[in-house]
Design a protein around this motif. Structure first.
Motif, PDB file in Angstrom:
ATOM      1  N   SER A  91       0.859  -1.195   0.000  1.00  0.00           N
ATOM      2  CA  SER A  91       0.000   0.000   0.000  1.00  0.00           C
ATOM      3  C   SER A  91       0.887   1.234   0.000  1.00  0.00           C
ATOM      4  N   LEU A  92       0.352   2.325  -0.544  1.00  0.00           N
ATOM      5  CA  LEU A  92       1.079   3.590  -0.555  1.00  0.00           C
ATOM      6  C   LEU A  92       1.131   4.208   0.843  1.00  0.00           C
ATOM      7  N   MET A  93       2.175   4.975   1.078  1.00  0.00           N
ATOM      8  CA  MET A  93       2.284   5.731   2.314  1.00  0.00           C
ATOM      9  C   MET A  93       1.092   6.676   2.451  1.00  0.00           C
ATOM     10  N   ARG A  94       0.688   6.893   3.676  1.00  0.00           N
ATOM     11  CA  ARG A  94      -0.454   7.774   3.943  1.00  0.00           C
ATOM     12  C   ARG A  94      -0.236   9.139   3.305  1.00  0.00           C
ATOM     13  N   GLY A  95      -1.211   9.571   2.513  1.00  0.00           N
ATOM     14  CA  GLY A  95      -1.187  10.881   1.873  1.00  0.00           C
ATOM     15  C   GLY A  95      -0.422  10.945   0.574  1.00  0.00           C
ATOM     16  N   ALA A  96       0.273   9.863   0.194  1.00  0.00           N
ATOM     17  CA  ALA A  96       1.134   9.928  -0.999  1.00  0.00           C
ATOM     18  C   ALA A  96       0.321  10.103  -2.276  1.00  0.00           C
ATOM     19  N   GLU A  97      -0.774   9.381  -2.407  1.00  0.00           N
ATOM     20  CA  GLU A  97      -1.554   9.448  -3.640  1.00  0.00           C
ATOM     21  C   GLU A  97      -2.063  10.864  -3.891  1.00  0.00           C
ATOM     22  N   ALA A  98      -2.637  11.473  -2.873  1.00  0.00           N
ATOM     23  CA  ALA A  98      -3.173  12.827  -3.026  1.00  0.00           C
ATOM     24  C   ALA A  98      -2.052  13.836  -3.249  1.00  0.00           C
ATOM     25  N   PHE A  99      -0.935  13.665  -2.561  1.00  0.00           N
ATOM     26  CA  PHE A  99       0.186  14.592  -2.707  1.00  0.00           C
ATOM     27  C   PHE A  99       0.761  14.532  -4.116  1.00  0.00           C
ATOM     28  N   ILE A 100       0.950  13.348  -4.644  1.00  0.00           N
ATOM     29  CA  ILE A 100       1.479  13.203  -6.007  1.00  0.00           C
ATOM     30  C   ILE A 100       0.518  13.823  -7.016  1.00  0.00           C
ATOM     31  N   ALA A 101      -0.787  13.618  -6.812  1.00  0.00           N
ATOM     32  CA  ALA A 101      -1.773  14.208  -7.719  1.00  0.00           C
ATOM     33  C   ALA A 101      -1.692  15.731  -7.686  1.00  0.00           C
ATOM     34  N   ARG A 102      -1.493  16.310  -6.513  1.00  0.00           N
ATOM     35  CA  ARG A 102      -1.379  17.764  -6.395  1.00  0.00           C
ATOM     36  C   ARG A 102      -0.111  18.266  -7.082  1.00  0.00           C
ATOM     37  N   LEU A 103       0.984  17.534  -6.918  1.00  0.00           N
ATOM     38  CA  LEU A 103       2.228  17.925  -7.575  1.00  0.00           C
ATOM     39  C   LEU A 103       2.080  17.896  -9.086  1.00  0.00           C
ATOM     40  N   ARG A 104       1.472  16.827  -9.604  1.00  0.00           N
ATOM     41  CA  ARG A 104       1.288  16.714 -11.045  1.00  0.00           C
ATOM     42  C   ARG A 104       0.389  17.836 -11.554  1.00  0.00           C
ATOM     43  N   GLY A 105      -0.635  18.163 -10.795  1.00  0.00           N
ATOM     44  CA  GLY A 105      -1.516  19.242 -11.188  1.00  0.00           C
ATOM     45  C   GLY A 105      -0.827  20.593 -11.190  1.00  0.00           C
ATOM     46  N   ALA A 106       0.211  20.724 -10.348  1.00  0.00           N
ATOM     47  CA  ALA A 106       0.966  21.973 -10.278  1.00  0.00           C
ATOM     48  C   ALA A 106       2.086  22.037 -11.305  1.00  0.00           C
ATOM     49  N   GLY A 107       2.283  20.955 -12.055  1.00  0.00           N
ATOM     50  CA  GLY A 107       3.306  20.952 -13.092  1.00  0.00           C
ATOM     51  C   GLY A 107       4.695  20.582 -12.628  1.00  0.00           C
ATOM     52  N   GLU A 119      12.831  -6.373  -9.664  1.00  0.00           N
ATOM     53  CA  GLU A 119      11.621  -7.072  -9.247  1.00  0.00           C
ATOM     54  C   GLU A 119      10.932  -6.375  -8.087  1.00  0.00           C
ATOM     55  N   ASN A 120      11.703  -5.775  -7.208  1.00  0.00           N
ATOM     56  CA  ASN A 120      11.110  -5.033  -6.099  1.00  0.00           C
ATOM     57  C   ASN A 120      10.431  -3.758  -6.588  1.00  0.00           C
ATOM     58  N   ARG A 121      11.036  -3.105  -7.566  1.00  0.00           N
ATOM     59  CA  ARG A 121      10.391  -1.921  -8.153  1.00  0.00           C
ATOM     60  C   ARG A 121       9.096  -2.324  -8.843  1.00  0.00           C
ATOM     61  N   ARG A 122       9.129  -3.450  -9.517  1.00  0.00           N
ATOM     62  CA  ARG A 122       7.928  -3.929 -10.202  1.00  0.00           C
ATOM     63  C   ARG A 122       6.815  -4.218  -9.191  1.00  0.00           C
ATOM     64  N   LEU A 123       7.165  -4.842  -8.084  1.00  0.00           N
ATOM     65  CA  LEU A 123       6.173  -5.140  -7.055  1.00  0.00           C
ATOM     66  C   LEU A 123       5.455  -3.875  -6.606  1.00  0.00           C
ATOM     67  N   VAL A 124       6.214  -2.827  -6.307  1.00  0.00           N
ATOM     68  CA  VAL A 124       5.620  -1.608  -5.753  1.00  0.00           C
ATOM     69  C   VAL A 124       5.001  -0.726  -6.834  1.00  0.00           C
ATOM     70  N   LEU A 125       5.796  -0.363  -7.825  1.00  0.00           N
ATOM     71  CA  LEU A 125       5.333   0.629  -8.806  1.00  0.00           C
ATOM     72  C   LEU A 125       4.256   0.078  -9.720  1.00  0.00           C
ATOM     73  N   ASP A 126       4.415  -1.162 -10.168  1.00  0.00           N
ATOM     74  CA  ASP A 126       3.395  -1.767 -11.024  1.00  0.00           C
ATOM     75  C   ASP A 126       2.271  -2.375 -10.196  1.00  0.00           C
ATOM     76  N   GLY A 127       2.625  -2.919  -9.040  1.00  0.00           N
ATOM     77  CA  GLY A 127       1.597  -3.501  -8.166  1.00  0.00           C
ATOM     78  C   GLY A 127       0.601  -2.461  -7.696  1.00  0.00           C
ATOM     79  N   LEU A 128       1.072  -1.241  -7.485  1.00  0.00           N
ATOM     80  CA  LEU A 128       0.195  -0.141  -7.062  1.00  0.00           C
ATOM     81  C   LEU A 128      -0.310   0.694  -8.233  1.00  0.00           C
ATOM     82  N   GLY A 129       0.192   0.414  -9.441  1.00  0.00           N
ATOM     83  CA  GLY A 129      -0.244   1.141 -10.628  1.00  0.00           C
ATOM     84  C   GLY A 129       0.187   2.588 -10.663  1.00  0.00           C
ATOM     85  N   ILE A 130       1.382   2.879 -10.133  1.00  0.00           N
ATOM     86  CA  ILE A 130       1.807   4.288 -10.048  1.00  0.00           C
ATOM     87  C   ILE A 130       3.022   4.611 -10.918  1.00  0.00           C
ATOM     88  N   ARG A 131       3.565   3.647 -11.646  1.00  0.00           N
ATOM     89  CA  ARG A 131       4.778   3.914 -12.419  1.00  0.00           C
ATOM     90  C   ARG A 131       4.570   5.078 -13.393  1.00  0.00           C
TER      91      ARG A 131
END
Length: 232
Positions: A91-107, A119-131
């Protein structure tokens, strides 16, 4: 170091920062150490080895040179065990999803810079769909030295085509904070594995328990509109 008024790029460490998984890494390292007859604690791995590459950790842990074939075998044993331990808790760290969305929205420009193997990067980044949220993911295999050397963060800045001074790094480990400071970047310590006073002593400009409770001064420097960020 005088902090810049605006920070145009954000570089995230992965383990212990985007995800709260370091206890599972430590458990896997301790299990491997015990099997090899080496006395090592979880605290040692979190304090001394976090952010380093496996090929840097194993010779120190064993107290001797390690042949490439043995290194590959031992590293895979440890990482396979780690993934089996952590996968049910992904699972993502608390607040990470919303924070990343705000950063992307700010450019802001975003990257991940991690010593974690593929393989560890694949587990986290692809497993959570955030790559796809990041412009670049920089792995340990792309640099010569692991943290506390600044190589991986400087590489991320080059890929993002930004001045290192305009970057902020989010990290959970002392080695990562030292690397960020050595790279000339603003360093933020996430206190999943290391007490805030230890991260500050290492050079963290800011500390926070997660991404939902970041210092307002830091957010003011980061959550900007493109019109306020010339050169982005």
């Amino acid at each position: 170091m005088t902090l810049p008024a605006l920070l145009h790029a954000v570089i995230f460490d992965m383990d212990g920062t985007l995800v709260d998984n370091m206890r599972y890494h430590s458990e896997a390292w301790v299990a491997l150490s015990q099997r090899l007859g080496v006395d090592a604690t979880a605290e040692r791995f979190e304090r001394e080895f976090a952010g380093k590459k496996n090929e840097e950790i194993l010779p120190v842990l064993l107290g001797r040179p390690v042949a490439p074939e043995e290194l590959t075998r031992l590293a895979e044993e440890k990482e396979t065990h780690y993934r089996s331990l952590y996968s049910p808790h992904l699972s993502l760290m608390r607040g990470a999803e919303a924070f990343i969305a705000r950063l992307r929205g700010a450019g802001a420009r975003l990257a991940v810079a991690t010593a974690a193997p593929t393989e560890n990067r694949r587990l986290v980044l692809d497993g959570l769909g955030i790559r796809s949220l990041f412009s670049r993911v920089v792995g340990a295999e792309e640099v010569t030295r692991g943290k506390p050397a600044p190589d991986i963060f400087l590489s991320a800045a080059r890929f993002l085509e930004v001045d290192p001074a305009s970057c902020v790094v989010f990290e959970d480990a002392v080695n990562g904070i030292l690397a960020a400071r050595s790279a000339g970047m603003t360093a933020v310590g996430i206190t999943t594995t290391t007490p805030p006073e230890v991260l500050r002593e290492a050079g963290a400009h800011f500390v926070a328990p997660d991404f939902a409770t970041l210092p307002p001064e830091l957010e003011a420097r980061l959550l900007i509109t493109p019109s306020r960020a010339p050169g982005c």
